[in-house]
Design a protein around this motif. Structure first.
Motif, mmCIF file in Angstrom:
data_model
loop_
_atom_site.group_PDB
_atom_site.id
_atom_site.type_symbol
_atom_site.label_atom_id
_atom_site.label_comp_id
_atom_site.label_asym_id
_atom_site.label_seq_id
_atom_site.Cartn_x
_atom_site.Cartn_y
_atom_site.Cartn_z
ATOM 1 N N ALA A 108 0.793 -1.133 0.005
ATOM 2 C CA ALA A 108 0.127 -0.115 0.000
ATOM 3 C C ALA A 108 0.696 1.293 0.038
ATOM 4 O O ALA A 108 0.612 2.203 -0.898
ATOM 5 C CB ALA A 108 -0.848 -0.141 1.247
ATOM 6 N N VAL A 109 1.869 1.163 0.771
ATOM 7 C CA VAL A 109 2.520 2.482 0.976
ATOM 8 C C VAL A 109 3.642 2.539 -0.408
ATOM 9 O O VAL A 109 3.715 3.693 -1.005
ATOM 10 C CB VAL A 109 3.841 2.286 1.948
ATOM 11 C CG1 VAL A 109 4.868 3.344 1.827
ATOM 12 C CG2 VAL A 109 3.132 2.293 3.418
ATOM 13 N N THR A 110 3.940 1.548 -0.881
ATOM 14 C CA THR A 110 4.699 1.543 -2.316
ATOM 15 C C THR A 110 4.194 2.162 -3.292
ATOM 16 O O THR A 110 4.294 3.143 -4.098
ATOM 17 C CB THR A 110 5.204 0.154 -2.553
ATOM 18 O OG1 THR A 110 6.164 -0.395 -1.780
ATOM 19 C CG2 THR A 110 6.196 0.354 -4.022
ATOM 20 N N GLN A 111 2.499 1.638 -3.522
ATOM 21 C CA GLN A 111 1.525 2.003 -4.321
ATOM 22 C C GLN A 111 1.446 3.793 -4.360
ATOM 23 O O GLN A 111 1.254 4.627 -5.391
ATOM 24 C CB GLN A 111 0.322 1.504 -4.277
ATOM 25 C CG GLN A 111 0.360 -0.002 -4.706
ATOM 26 C CD GLN A 111 -1.023 -0.597 -4.629
ATOM 27 O OE1 GLN A 111 -1.655 -0.334 -3.588
ATOM 28 N NE2 GLN A 111 -1.379 -1.988 -5.258
ATOM 29 N N ALA A 112 1.244 4.388 -3.072
ATOM 30 C CA ALA A 112 1.073 5.572 -2.769
ATOM 31 C C ALA A 112 2.164 6.464 -3.080
ATOM 32 O O ALA A 112 1.876 7.528 -3.472
ATOM 33 C CB ALA A 112 0.411 5.677 -1.267
ATOM 34 N N PHE A 113 3.412 5.928 -2.855
ATOM 35 C CA PHE A 113 4.645 6.794 -2.924
ATOM 36 C C PHE A 113 5.186 6.667 -4.433
ATOM 37 O O PHE A 113 6.103 7.439 -4.809
ATOM 38 C CB PHE A 113 5.427 6.716 -1.843
ATOM 39 C CG PHE A 113 5.100 6.996 -0.858
ATOM 40 C CD1 PHE A 113 5.509 8.393 -0.432
ATOM 41 C CD2 PHE A 113 4.389 6.578 0.290
ATOM 42 C CE1 PHE A 113 5.062 9.190 0.688
ATOM 43 C CE2 PHE A 113 3.755 7.119 1.366
ATOM 44 C CZ PHE A 113 4.270 8.514 1.631
#
Length: 302
Positions: A119-124
């Motif tokens: 989720a963090v990777t997708q967002a950033f």
């Protein structure tokens, strides 16, 4: 000269913990602008006190709204610039025999160690594309060689290995390098927290089921307590190399015994089983009574 040596911006999750906190300090000292992700609000001032280059950002990586809010905060702070690096460091340990863990506990292990990282990777990723930034995932040697009694952790770190491998190829068009660090035991408080949580969890298990594993748990815990631990520096060194080297490694096995544990993954399964049982003292632990359910399942007698 290294690609991201100075002046870039990095986002680090789990910045309030031992490895994360030291990584924030090191990178801030290298003139990076460090966005330090934390979950517990009480850590905000401590992170800010590191220096003017540090920007505390509250984030719960298991909460989609919180993840998007953190990404928006960083985007607004950077303006037209992007991120030089993302360090997915947040993690937790769920320990205990798989039979005795609740499905909720196992889901929590994956929510934090796998789904939250994705989720963090997708967002950033939009910010990373602007700079051809780098992604550094913090795995574990147990992601290569699974350990008994921390099977949920091993499974989650094994999944993170696969996620890293897939991202490394998928993000090639944007020259985004993806690395995973595989530490052995590191001297942080995460193991103490895991032990306390495991005890509370086992206390909720039916006594007859818990008794099946009592001796093995005691033996393994004693073995884990004696294992050599390395300083957080070995992980932070690897993070810095992965973010700054012209040609970062795809994997970094770090800490005492890390390479040996990773090497075990190439051995035949039965040999690995025997070596792990021996090293953890399980071969000396007494077997369950002949009339117990575990014995019946193992021998095929009913």
């Amino acid at each position: 000269m290294a690609q991201n040596e100075k002046g870039g911006a990095v986002f680090i999750t789990g910045a309030s913990g031992g490895i994360g906190f030291e990584a924030v300090r090191r990178l801030a000292g290298m003139d990076y602008r460090v966005f330090a992700g934390f979950r517990d609000p009480s850590y905000s001032k401590k992170l800010a006190s590191i220096g003017k280059n540090v920007v505390p950002v509250q984030i719960d990586i298991t909460d989609p709204v919180s993840v998007q809010s953190a990404a928006k905060t960083v985007t607004e702070a950077l303006g037209p610039r992007g991120l030089s690096g993302l360090v997915n460091n947040a993690g937790t340990i769920v320990q205990g025999p798989l039979e005795l863990l609740s499905i909720e506990e196992i889901k929590q292990q994956f929510d934090i160690n796998v789904f939250g990282q994705i989720a963090v990777t997708q967002a950033f990723l939009p910010l990373l594309r602007k700079q051809s930034g780098r992604i550094v995932n913090i795995g574990a040697v147990t992601g290569k060689t699974a350990m008994p009694f921390i099977g949920a952790l091993s499974a989650s770190k094994h999944a993170l290995e696969a996620v890293t491998d897939a991202l490394r190829v998928e993000l090639q068009p944007w020259n985004i390098q993806v690395s995973i660090i595989e530490p052995a035991a590191i001297g942080t408080n995460i193991f103490n927290k895991a032990a306390v949580t495991a005890k509370l969890s086992l206390d909720r298990v039916q006594a007859d089921k818990r008794k099946l594993y009592d001796q093995a748990i005691s033996t393994v815990n004693a073995s884990f307590a004696k294992q050599p631990v390395s300083k957080t520096d070995v992980v932070v060194d690897a993070i810095v190399h992965a973010l700054t080297a012209n040609r970062p490694r795809t994997r970094y096995a770090v800490g005492r015994g890390a390479r040996l544990v990773v090497l075990l993954s190439r051995f035949p399964d039965r040999i690995v089983d025997r070596l792990l049982s021996s090293s953890l003292g399980l071969t000396k632990a007494s077997r369950p009574q002949s009339g117990s359910p575990v014995h019946s399942q193992a021998t095929g007698k009913h």
